[in-house]
Motif scaffolding. Sequence first.
Motif, short mmCIF file in Angstrom:
data_model
loop_
_atom_site.label_atom_id
_atom_site.label_comp_id
_atom_site.label_asym_id
_atom_site.label_seq_id
_atom_site.Cartn_x
_atom_site.Cartn_y
_atom_site.Cartn_z
N ILE A 125 0.86 -1.18 0.00
CA ILE A 125 0.00 0.00 0.00
C ILE A 125 0.90 1.23 0.00
CG2 ILE A 125 -1.83 1.23 1.21
CD1 ILE A 125 -2.57 -1.41 2.55
N TYR A 126 0.61 2.17 -0.87
CA TYR A 126 1.40 3.39 -0.93
C TYR A 126 0.47 4.57 -1.23
CZ TYR A 126 1.23 1.88 -5.84
OH TYR A 126 0.81 1.43 -7.07
N GLU A 127 0.84 5.72 -0.70
CA GLU A 127 0.02 6.92 -0.81
C GLU A 127 0.88 8.14 -1.10
OE1 GLU A 127 -2.24 7.46 2.73
OE2 GLU A 127 -3.49 5.68 2.44
N ASN A 128 0.21 9.17 -1.60
CA ASN A 128 0.82 10.49 -1.72
C ASN A 128 -0.19 11.53 -1.28
OD1 ASN A 128 -0.95 10.50 -3.85
ND2 ASN A 128 0.55 11.04 -5.40
N LEU A 129 -0.07 12.73 -1.74
CA LEU A 129 -0.98 13.79 -1.31
C LEU A 129 -2.33 13.74 -2.00
CD1 LEU A 129 1.52 16.81 -1.28
CD2 LEU A 129 0.75 15.45 0.67
N TRP A 130 -2.46 12.90 -3.02
CA TRP A 130 -3.66 12.94 -3.84
C TRP A 130 -4.44 11.63 -3.86
CZ3 TRP A 130 -3.86 17.92 -4.98
CH2 TRP A 130 -2.65 18.61 -5.10
N MET A 131 -3.78 10.50 -3.66
CA MET A 131 -4.45 9.22 -3.82
C MET A 131 -3.79 8.14 -2.97
SD MET A 131 -3.10 8.10 -7.61
CE MET A 131 -3.71 9.65 -8.32
N SER A 132 -4.51 7.03 -2.85
CA SER A 132 -4.01 5.84 -2.16
C SER A 132 -4.06 4.67 -3.13
CB SER A 132 -4.86 5.54 -0.92
OG SER A 132 -4.42 4.36 -0.28
N CYS A 133 -2.98 3.91 -3.20
CA CYS A 133 -2.88 2.82 -4.16
C CYS A 133 -2.46 1.54 -3.44
CB CYS A 133 -1.87 3.14 -5.26
SG CYS A 133 -2.23 4.63 -6.22
N ALA A 134 -2.75 0.43 -4.09
CA ALA A 134 -2.35 -0.89 -3.57
C ALA A 134 -2.01 -1.78 -4.75
CB ALA A 134 -3.48 -1.50 -2.74
N THR A 135 -1.04 -2.63 -4.53
CA THR A 135 -0.65 -3.61 -5.55
C THR A 135 -0.41 -4.95 -4.86
OG1 THR A 135 1.00 -4.15 -7.24
CG2 THR A 135 1.77 -2.91 -5.34
N ASP A 136 -0.82 -6.03 -5.52
CA ASP A 136 -0.64 -7.35 -4.94
C ASP A 136 0.57 -8.03 -5.54
OD1 ASP A 136 -1.48 -8.04 -7.47
OD2 ASP A 136 -3.48 -8.69 -6.87
#
Length: 224
Positions: free
Chosen positions: A44-55
């Motif tokens: 799981i990784y995030e920045n100032l605009w969105m949150s993302c996830a990769t399996d």
Amino acid sequence: MNPIVEAFACFLGFLGWIMVGIALPNRYWRESTVDGNVITTSTIYENLWMSCATDSTGVHNCREFPSLLALNGYIQASRALMIASIVFGTFGLVATLVGMQCSKIGADNYVLKGRIAAIGGVFFLIQGICTMIAVSWYAANITQEFFNQLYLGTKYEIGEGLYIGWASAVLAICGGSCLLCSCKFKSPNEKSSYPYQPASRGHVVSTVAASHNTPSNYGRNAYV
């Protein structure tokens, strides 16, 4: 102003401005790994605009933050500071290019051009300070949540976007400092252009009269 120092400072400021533009949309401001079996392990990784996830299979899934007012205060402040940093960096780059000695703007008025370059250095300093505050504030919240034993949410670590932001801030501060220091100390060989002012007629006449009234040390016989 030393042209070499001026060009080097402009390069540092431009490089810092480019790196701010790279750090702002970077998705890896903070990241965390959720361990499990081979299938369920995800990042799981995030920045100032969105949150993302990769399996583990490499599938990415991102979602933007739905509401600005629902975000934490430090995220809102970091957004504003990073955007302001890009704006100040743009002003600093334009002012530095105008104030450089190699530019044709301002003709040979090196005093005015030096002042404009100094204003560009101030803008670069403000850019670096805004970036440093935004990135450091974001990183401080990451470390605070990570070492808090009572925090039950997902614990993140510092991502590559923050390191790019720190490098950008250092470059911008160094570039702005070089511009200000080089403008502060004026070289003795540097000449300022002044408009031509002809001498008054009375002053010329008095000078000529004084030259005729000056007694000569030689008589007529001394001339051949």
